[in-house]
Design a protein around this motif. Structure first.
Motif, mmCIF file in Angstrom:
data_model
loop_
_atom_site.group_PDB
_atom_site.id
_atom_site.type_symbol
_atom_site.label_atom_id
_atom_site.label_comp_id
_atom_site.label_asym_id
_atom_site.label_seq_id
_atom_site.Cartn_x
_atom_site.Cartn_y
_atom_site.Cartn_z
ATOM 1 N N LEU A 172 0.026 0.770 -1.449
ATOM 2 C CA LEU A 172 0.650 1.210 -2.700
ATOM 3 C C LEU A 172 1.728 2.258 -2.442
ATOM 4 C CD1 LEU A 172 -2.318 1.484 -5.234
ATOM 5 C CD2 LEU A 172 -0.348 -0.051 -5.377
ATOM 6 N N LYS A 173 1.423 3.215 -1.571
ATOM 7 C CA LYS A 173 2.406 4.268 -1.278
ATOM 8 C C LYS A 173 3.666 3.684 -0.655
ATOM 9 C CE LYS A 173 -1.002 7.961 -0.667
ATOM 10 N NZ LYS A 173 -1.673 8.871 0.300
ATOM 11 N N LEU A 174 3.485 2.772 0.282
ATOM 12 C CA LEU A 174 4.646 2.161 0.929
ATOM 13 C C LEU A 174 5.410 1.268 -0.041
ATOM 14 C CD1 LEU A 174 6.288 1.809 3.458
ATOM 15 C CD2 LEU A 174 4.631 0.120 4.273
ATOM 16 N N LEU A 175 4.683 0.576 -0.916
ATOM 17 C CA LEU A 175 5.327 -0.281 -1.902
ATOM 18 C C LEU A 175 6.247 0.531 -2.806
ATOM 19 C CD1 LEU A 175 5.574 -3.005 -3.483
ATOM 20 C CD2 LEU A 175 3.637 -2.199 -4.857
ATOM 21 N N PHE A 176 5.747 1.635 -3.351
ATOM 22 C CA PHE A 176 6.549 2.427 -4.272
ATOM 23 C C PHE A 176 7.648 3.204 -3.541
ATOM 24 C CE2 PHE A 176 2.604 2.127 -6.926
ATOM 25 C CZ PHE A 176 3.178 1.351 -7.926
#
Length: 326
Positions: free
Chosen positions: A18-22
């Motif tokens: 999630l962190k990398l996606l955003f």
């Protein structure tokens, strides 16, 4: 963006995904939109062809003026639909490769742009397309046989894309390499993949269903003689298509991120890949070799006078032979 190196739990994979996606969502969006633009344009034509085809069916069914069904619109509809599917396979393959390159570089602490990632992906296009088609065919055939063989093949060859793109291997080597990485962890691999797929599918389906309820693409209306007929709302269908693709990009990118993190985790567990990543990052700490211990002075042997450190001449004490013998 830098993550702690080492083995990852399922929670770590989902959270870091999630962190990398955003963190790189604009880049992911730009890549997928650029690659899928031809597909989306073809999909926007489909509602018009569907409307024409249904109007022909309604007219033929109502027997208006002895009209017979004209198959031209039906043929055009399926031709455009199949062309859109083929373009999706080809263009999404390139987009996935570019996204994988961005993910790997981010995990190493590097930041690459959309153009650089796309150029890298094009260099791996043909082996990636071949392995993607082979992987889809094997899993699809396996699913037809009671699902179990399909799930086994899915877990075994889950990482063929990552191997082709990130390790720059060929199709045959990618299959063997993926099987080696998944060996002993197939349940974990399958569990993470199904978890992300089901959650993403549920969320995406919810958005599409709500949008379809608010802006229905088709509706039933009374026709001649009181018979109910299907009416296509072209505007609503176009809105649903565009929004559906925009939502799909987010979940497709998240799945690619999580599977790649799972691939990295297996390499860390089996090959100590975290040490290599630490070296690539240039990090110090627990990954550095321990410092060499200095041997005690009395253990120094086998060096001659030239190797001994020389004392300054003015510090040499004047003492005679008699002192030295005392």
């Amino acid at each position: 963006m830098r993550f702690p190196l080492g083995e990852m739990t399922v929670g770590d994979i989902l959270d870091r995904g999630l962190k990398l996606l955003f963190a790189r969502l604009p880049a992911f969006y730009a890549l997928y939109l650029f690659m899928l633009a031809p597909v989306i344009l073809l999909q926007l034509v489909i509602p018009f062809l569907l409307e024409a085809m249904i109007n022909d069916l309604n007219a033929a069914g109502a027997g208006q003026g002895g009209a017979a069904f004209d198959p031209t619109n039906l043929i055009l509809f399926f031709a455009v639909y199949m062309l859109a599917m083929v373009l999706t396979i080809v263009l999404v393959t390139i987009g996935n490769a570019a996204v994988l390159h961005i993910i790997m570089e981010e995990y190493q602490g590097n930041r690459v742009g959309v153009g650089s990632a796309l150029g890298y992906a094009l260099g791996r296009f043909f082996p990636l397309l071949g392995v993607s088609l082979l992987f889809g065919l094997m899993v699809g055939v396996g699913i037809l046989f009671c699902c179990v063989p399909g799930f086994y093949l899915l877990a075994t060859y889950m990482f063929v894309t990552q191997v082709v793109v990130l390790e720059r291997r060929g199709v045959g080597e990618a299959l063997t390499r993926s099987a080696e990485l998944a060996d002993g962890y197939r349940w974990r691999v399958l569990g993470v993949y199904l978890l992300v797929t089901l959650v993403s599918g549920f969320a995406q389906g919810f958005v599409v269903q709500v949008l379809g309820f608010v802006l229905p693409g088709q509706e039933m209306i009374p026709g001649p003689g009181g018979r109910m007929q299907i009416k296509v709302n072209v505007v609503n269908s176009i809105i649903n298509t565009v929004v559906g693709n925009l939502v799909s990009i987010v979940f497709s990118a998240y799945l690619a991120v999580c599977v790649t993190l799972l691939y990295l985790d297996l390499r860390i567990r089996k090959e100590g890949f975290d040490l290599e990543l630490a070296a690539l990052r240039g990090e110090e700490g627990e990954f550095d070799p321990p410092p060499r211990r200095r041997r005690p002075r009395d253990e120094d042997d086998d060096y001659d006078d030239d190797d001994r450190p020389r004392r300054r001449r003015d510090e040499d004490d004047d003492y005679d032979d008699d002192r030295g013998r005392r």
